[in-house]
Design an enzyme around this catalytic site. Structure first.
Site, mmCIF file in Angstrom:
data_model
loop_
_atom_site.group_PDB
_atom_site.id
_atom_site.type_symbol
_atom_site.label_atom_id
_atom_site.label_comp_id
_atom_site.label_asym_id
_atom_site.label_seq_id
_atom_site.Cartn_x
_atom_site.Cartn_y
_atom_site.Cartn_z
ATOM 1 N N CYS A 12 0.787 -1.308 0.022
ATOM 2 C CA CYS A 12 0.067 -0.051 -0.060
ATOM 3 C C CYS A 12 0.857 1.242 0.016
ATOM 4 C CB CYS A 12 -0.824 0.102 1.034
ATOM 5 S SG CYS A 12 -2.433 1.067 1.022
ATOM 6 N N CYS A 86 -5.235 0.459 -2.765
ATOM 7 C CA CYS A 86 -4.770 1.679 -2.907
ATOM 8 C C CYS A 86 -4.025 2.427 -4.060
ATOM 9 C CB CYS A 86 -3.818 2.015 -1.721
ATOM 10 S SG CYS A 86 -2.695 0.648 -1.447
ATOM 11 N N CYS A 90 2.854 -2.649 -8.595
ATOM 12 C CA CYS A 90 4.212 -3.388 -8.373
ATOM 13 C C CYS A 90 4.588 -4.294 -9.757
ATOM 14 C CB CYS A 90 3.564 -4.813 -7.730
ATOM 15 S SG CYS A 90 2.862 -4.343 -6.152
#
Length: 138
Positions: A12, A86, A90
């Site tokens: 997050c 959120c 990645c």
């Protein structure tokens, strides 16, 4: 998954609320049977005080947690990567499981607003453990 034990990374942006609570629940419920990491792209200076208080209510201390920066190495070393709704992104590597848990943001909220988020995270962690074939401790 790795031969020894699975590894899970919670991501997050600030790594101060949802991802810290998720990592703490997984560590608590899986004991030493899962390698647990959490990180964020723009880590805060400290764990959200309302998250600390909400977790203390269920007997889990996250007061000494430290938000960490997300690295490619952390993603590469993890079997399961879970973003917490959120908007953090990645790096994607083949053979990994990627999940996005849409959860309300506890930032700026009091403990009354954080409790339902905490409880939903615990429910999802228990489901994750079931998916991994690991019996959670009571």
């Amino acid at each position: 998954m790795s031969e020894s034990k699975p590894s899970v990374l919670f991501v997050c942006v600030h790594n101060a609320g949802r991802s810290q609570m998720a990592a703490a629940f997984l560590t608590h419920l899986a004991e030493d049977r899962v390698e647990v990491r959490s990180a964020g792209s723009a880590p805060a200076d400290a764990v959200n005080p309302a998250a600390v208080e909400a977790m203390a209510e269920v007997g889990i201390d996250v007061s000494t947690g430290t938000p960490k920066v997300l690295t490619v190495e952390a993603v590469r070393a993890s079997d399961v990567v879970i973003t917490m709704g959120c908007g953090d992104t990645c790096p994607v590597f083949p053979g990994k499981t990627y999940l996005d848990w849409k959860l309300d943001d506890p930032a700026g909220q009091g403990v009354d607003a954080v409790r339902p988020i905490r409880d939903e995270i615990e429910r999802r962690i228990r489901g994750l453990l079931e998916d991994l074939g690991i019996q959670p401790r009571c």
